[in-house]
Write a protein that holds these residues in place. Structure first.
Motif, PDB file in Angstrom:
ATOM      1  N   ALA A  20       0.985  -1.303  -0.295  1.00 47.00           N
ATOM      2  CA  ALA A  20       0.056   0.196  -0.076  1.00 47.00           C
ATOM      3  C   ALA A  20       0.952   1.367   0.610  1.00 47.00           C
ATOM      4  CB  ALA A  20      -0.810   0.270   1.573  1.00 47.00           C
ATOM      5  N   ALA A  21       2.450   1.530   0.091  1.00 47.72           N
ATOM      6  CA  ALA A  21       2.985   2.747   0.174  1.00 47.72           C
ATOM      7  C   ALA A  21       3.306   2.868  -0.563  1.00 47.72           C
ATOM      8  CB  ALA A  21       4.146   2.294   1.641  1.00 47.72           C
ATOM      9  N   PHE A  22       3.612   1.758  -2.326  1.00 50.36           N
ATOM     10  CA  PHE A  22       3.952   1.837  -3.713  1.00 50.36           C
ATOM     11  C   PHE A  22       2.960   2.487  -4.613  1.00 50.36           C
ATOM     12  CE2 PHE A  22       6.789  -1.114  -1.069  1.00 50.36           C
ATOM     13  CZ  PHE A  22       8.400  -0.442  -1.146  1.00 50.36           C
ATOM     14  N   PRO A  23       3.678   3.446  -4.846  1.00 48.13           N
ATOM     15  CA  PRO A  23       2.438   3.606  -6.221  1.00 48.13           C
ATOM     16  C   PRO A  23       2.488   2.882  -6.756  1.00 48.13           C
ATOM     17  CG  PRO A  23       3.541   6.006  -5.079  1.00 48.13           C
ATOM     18  CD  PRO A  23       4.347   4.948  -4.220  1.00 48.13           C
ATOM     19  N   ALA A  24       3.391   2.266  -7.616  1.00 50.01           N
ATOM     20  CA  ALA A  24       3.506   2.052  -8.783  1.00 50.01           C
ATOM     21  C   ALA A  24       2.433   0.732  -8.067  1.00 50.01           C
ATOM     22  CB  ALA A  24       4.775   1.304  -8.177  1.00 50.01           C
ATOM     23  N   GLY A  31      -0.034  -2.817 -12.296  1.00 45.90           N
ATOM     24  CA  GLY A  31      -0.555  -4.662 -12.544  1.00 45.90           C
ATOM     25  C   GLY A  31       0.309  -5.280 -12.689  1.00 45.90           C
ATOM     26  N   THR A  32       1.929  -4.666 -12.698  1.00 44.53           N
ATOM     27  CA  THR A  32       3.064  -5.204 -12.998  1.00 44.53           C
ATOM     28  C   THR A  32       3.692  -6.039 -11.908  1.00 44.53           C
ATOM     29  OG1 THR A  32       3.990  -4.199 -14.541  1.00 44.53           O
ATOM     30  CG2 THR A  32       5.753  -5.524 -13.668  1.00 44.53           C
ATOM     31  N   ALA A  33       4.085  -7.707 -12.073  1.00 43.14           N
ATOM     32  CA  ALA A  33       4.439  -8.612 -10.821  1.00 43.14           C
ATOM     33  C   ALA A  33       5.519  -7.756 -10.907  1.00 43.14           C
ATOM     34  CB  ALA A  33       4.008  -9.784 -10.805  1.00 43.14           C
ATOM     35  N   TYR A  34       6.946  -7.641  -9.886  1.00 41.12           N
ATOM     36  CA  TYR A  34       8.309  -6.789 -10.302  1.00 41.12           C
ATOM     37  C   TYR A  34       9.486  -7.668  -9.084  1.00 41.12           C
ATOM     38  CZ  TYR A  34       6.754  -2.457 -11.323  1.00 41.12           C
ATOM     39  OH  TYR A  34       5.856  -1.060 -11.859  1.00 41.12           O
ATOM     40  N   PHE A  35       9.657  -8.689 -10.546  1.00 40.68           N
ATOM     41  CA  PHE A  35      10.779  -9.660 -10.190  1.00 40.68           C
ATOM     42  C   PHE A  35      12.433  -8.804  -9.657  1.00 40.68           C
ATOM     43  CE2 PHE A  35       7.264 -12.745  -9.939  1.00 40.68           C
ATOM     44  CZ  PHE A  35       6.740 -12.756  -8.882  1.00 40.68           C
ATOM     45  N   ASP A  36      12.206  -7.559 -10.842  1.00 42.47           N
ATOM     46  CA  ASP A  36      13.654  -7.631 -10.815  1.00 42.47           C
ATOM     47  C   ASP A  36      14.208  -5.981  -9.549  1.00 42.47           C
ATOM     48  OD1 ASP A  36      11.430  -5.164 -10.970  1.00 42.47           O
ATOM     49  OD2 ASP A  36      12.075  -4.716 -12.919  1.00 42.47           O
ATOM     50  N   SER A  41      14.825  -1.638  -7.035  1.00 43.94           N
ATOM     51  CA  SER A  41      13.666  -1.606  -5.690  1.00 43.94           C
ATOM     52  C   SER A  41      12.742  -0.733  -6.126  1.00 43.94           C
ATOM     53  CB  SER A  41      13.480  -1.233  -4.320  1.00 43.94           C
ATOM     54  OG  SER A  41      13.418  -0.099  -3.724  1.00 43.94           O
ATOM     55  N   GLN A  42      11.296  -0.820  -6.134  1.00 46.22           N
ATOM     56  CA  GLN A  42      10.259   0.020  -6.693  1.00 46.22           C
ATOM     57  C   GLN A  42      10.658   1.524  -4.699  1.00 46.22           C
ATOM     58  OE1 GLN A  42       8.347   0.271  -9.339  1.00 46.22           O
ATOM     59  NE2 GLN A  42      10.237  -1.208 -10.070  1.00 46.22           N
ATOM     60  N   ALA A 225      30.070  -1.386   1.155  1.00 42.84           N
ATOM     61  CA  ALA A 225      29.241  -0.585   0.470  1.00 42.84           C
ATOM     62  C   ALA A 225      28.212  -0.878  -0.039  1.00 42.84           C
ATOM     63  CB  ALA A 225      29.926  -0.853  -1.263  1.00 42.84           C
ATOM     64  N   CYS A 226      27.192  -0.030  -0.604  1.00 42.81           N
ATOM     65  CA  CYS A 226      25.422   0.108  -0.766  1.00 42.81           C
ATOM     66  C   CYS A 226      24.928   0.928  -2.024  1.00 42.81           C
ATOM     67  CB  CYS A 226      24.748  -0.247   0.618  1.00 42.81           C
ATOM     68  SG  CYS A 226      24.354   0.819   1.325  1.00 42.81           S
ATOM     69  N   SER A 227      23.331   0.474  -1.794  1.00 44.91           N
ATOM     70  CA  SER A 227      23.156   1.709  -2.931  1.00 44.91           C
ATOM     71  C   SER A 227      22.021   1.773  -3.139  1.00 44.91           C
ATOM     72  CB  SER A 227      23.303   0.616  -4.839  1.00 44.91           C
ATOM     73  OG  SER A 227      24.144   0.324  -5.163  1.00 44.91           O
ATOM     74  N   PRO A 228      21.503   2.422  -1.971  1.00 47.76           N
ATOM     75  CA  PRO A 228      19.562   2.961  -1.172  1.00 47.76           C
ATOM     76  C   PRO A 228      18.839   2.821  -2.823  1.00 47.76           C
ATOM     77  CG  PRO A 228      21.506   4.773  -0.638  1.00 47.76           C
ATOM     78  CD  PRO A 228      22.559   3.701  -2.084  1.00 47.76           C
ATOM     79  N   TYR A 229      19.414   2.798  -3.957  1.00 47.44           N
ATOM     80  CA  TYR A 229      18.400   2.634  -4.881  1.00 47.44           C
ATOM     81  C   TYR A 229      17.340   0.835  -4.609  1.00 47.44           C
ATOM     82  CZ  TYR A 229      21.653   0.774  -8.555  1.00 47.44           C
ATOM     83  OH  TYR A 229      22.498   0.105  -9.323  1.00 47.44           O
ATOM     84  N   LYS A 230      18.687   0.278  -4.384  1.00 50.48           N
ATOM     85  CA  LYS A 230      18.145  -1.312  -4.087  1.00 50.48           C
ATOM     86  C   LYS A 230      17.513  -1.724  -2.982  1.00 50.48           C
ATOM     87  CE  LYS A 230      20.422  -2.145  -7.290  1.00 50.48           C
ATOM     88  NZ  LYS A 230      21.775  -2.976  -7.577  1.00 50.48           N
TER      89      LYS A 230
END
Length: 417
Positions: A20-24, A31-36, A41-42, A225-230
């Motif tokens: 519910a927190a994700f507009p996408a 209606g996409t099922a995101y496995f990527d 991440s979304q 190291a990390c990547s916030p967009y993940k």
């Protein structure tokens, strides 16, 4: 359970609340099922709002005189604090940059200034190239020797690092979780062995951070190291280290730029609006699971501990079902792993599987995903295979759609004479 205690949240309720927190993922989404998710991440609405609010509040370059200068300063300080809490590291040692790749090249170049012939650097063939190529490039330029730690091509378990270590080892670069197979090596054991030889340890935690509790000190990482967009944030990177270690390193920098740590490792003006989004993403993670923890770090640990169990149960279902489809081959079966499945469908290229699933609204891409040496070592070549990664917002319905699509493709391929 007493009547005044709240009923524990079910797995389905947890997933519904997170989604519910994700507009996408809303009813107005596609209606996409995101496995990527392993590739990015979304983004929850609260993160997007934080970015927009920072951009429109009035910003100037960091300072202490005007309100807009102070806002920029506060955004940077808050992002370092948030990442410090997320990674179990001192925020004074959190370096921010365009990407994990860029930061790793920068750190490698800085460390290589003290390397020369006879020195040794250890990288692994399991790693994403961002934690391999920078070290190979700068070690070779310094005249140092590069050693490669391999892995079992069937299980995707990392080999023993001990035989490669010597008193000439200067650095060991290792992944905390393979973005290709999901393998989670025993980083602490590797770090302890490396430290015994006097080497530094650089850990790529990009793929681990979205799925488990991360603690730089507990892992034994000198750099992490990390990547916030993940993990629901904007596109940028971060490296956490002990501030005392950063103090003894002298990176290339502009003459007028500050010489303080960690700023002296950051080239140019930071993306203030994106850093506001990072803080919001970490706060979102801290509130994933309800509980009584008080500090943000405690809440993060509680949330990620809960998430690891939640994702693990759903991933077990996915793996078992994929293994039961005739014509599907799973690649890698490490004992300890993230919820990441790499697979092939007989009679279909990875690209064909990717494209066919996309027509059904399922995002499961196929590639080597920049773990090129790993893909080649496992016999998958440069094409790699199909990767399905779970995220906190992955639902049972998403998994069913993926399995239905893969099953249909496998059956169709097997019926071709």
């Amino acid at each position: 359970m007493s009547s005044d205690q709240p009923r524990p949240e079910t797995a389905a309720e947890f997933t519904a609340r997170v989604r519910a927190a994700f507009p996408a993922l809303s009813d107005t989404g596609d209606g996409t099922a995101y496995f990527d998710g392993p590739g990015g991440s979304q983004v929850p609405a609260v993160v997007a709002r934080a970015v927009a609010d920072a951009m429109t509040a009035g910003l100037s370059n960091r300072g202490t005189v005007t309100a807009s200068e102070r806002r920029a300063e506060e955004v940077v300080v808050a992002a370092r604090a948030a990442l410090g809490d997320l990674l179990g590291s001192d925020p004074r040692g959190v370096v921010l940059g365009r990407s994990m790749t860029q930061l790793t090249f920068d750190v490698a170049r800085t460390l290589a200034d003290d390397w020369g012939p006879g020195d040794e650097v250890i990288v692994t063939t399991l790693d994403h190239d961002a934690n391999l190529r920078p070290w190979v490039t700068w070690a070779q330029r310094a005249g140092a020797t590069v050693k490669r730690l391999g892995f079992d091509p069937v299980t995707a378990e990392l080999d023993d690092v001990t035989p490669l270590l010597s008193d000439r080892t200067r650095l060991v670069a290792v992944t905390a979780a393979s973005n290709l197979f999901g393998t989670r090596p025993d980083v602490r054991a590797i770090a302890d062995a490396a430290h015994t030889s006097g080497a530094l340890v650089y850990v790529d935690a990009v793929h681990l951070t979205p799925h488990a509790v991360v603690d730089r000190a507990a892992l034994g990482a000198d750099f992490l190291a990390c990547s916030p967009y993940k993990f629901f944030g904007p596109h940028l990177g971060a490296v956490a280290a002990d501030p005392a270690l950063l103090e003894i390193l002298r990176p290339n920098k502009l003459l007028p730029s500050t010489d303080t740590v960690p700023e002296r490792f950051e080239l140019g003006t930071l993306p203030y609006e994106l850093l506001a989004g990072v803080t919001a993403a970490v706060d979102f993670i801290a509130d994933l699971a309800p509980g009584t923890a008080t500090t943000r770090r405690e809440r993060i640990v509680a949330s990620m501990t809960h998430l690891e169990v939640h994702e693990g149960a759903l991933f077990s279902t996915l793996l078992h079902a994929l293994a039961g489809i005739d014509g599907v081959t799973l690649h890698g079966n490490a004992t300890h792993r993230t919820p990441t499945a790499l697979f092939s469908v007989a009679g279909r290229t990875g690209r064909e599987v990717h494209e066919a699933l996309a027509t059904e609204g399922v995002n499961a891409p196929a590639s080597h995903f920049y773990a090129l040496e790993a893909s080649r070592h496992a016999g998958l070549g440069d094409a790699g295979a199909v990767r399905a990664g779970l995220a906190p917002y992955t639902s049972e319905s998403d998994v069913e759609r993926l399995l239905t699509g893969v099953g249909r493709l496998a059956a169709a391929a097997s019926s071709v004479p």
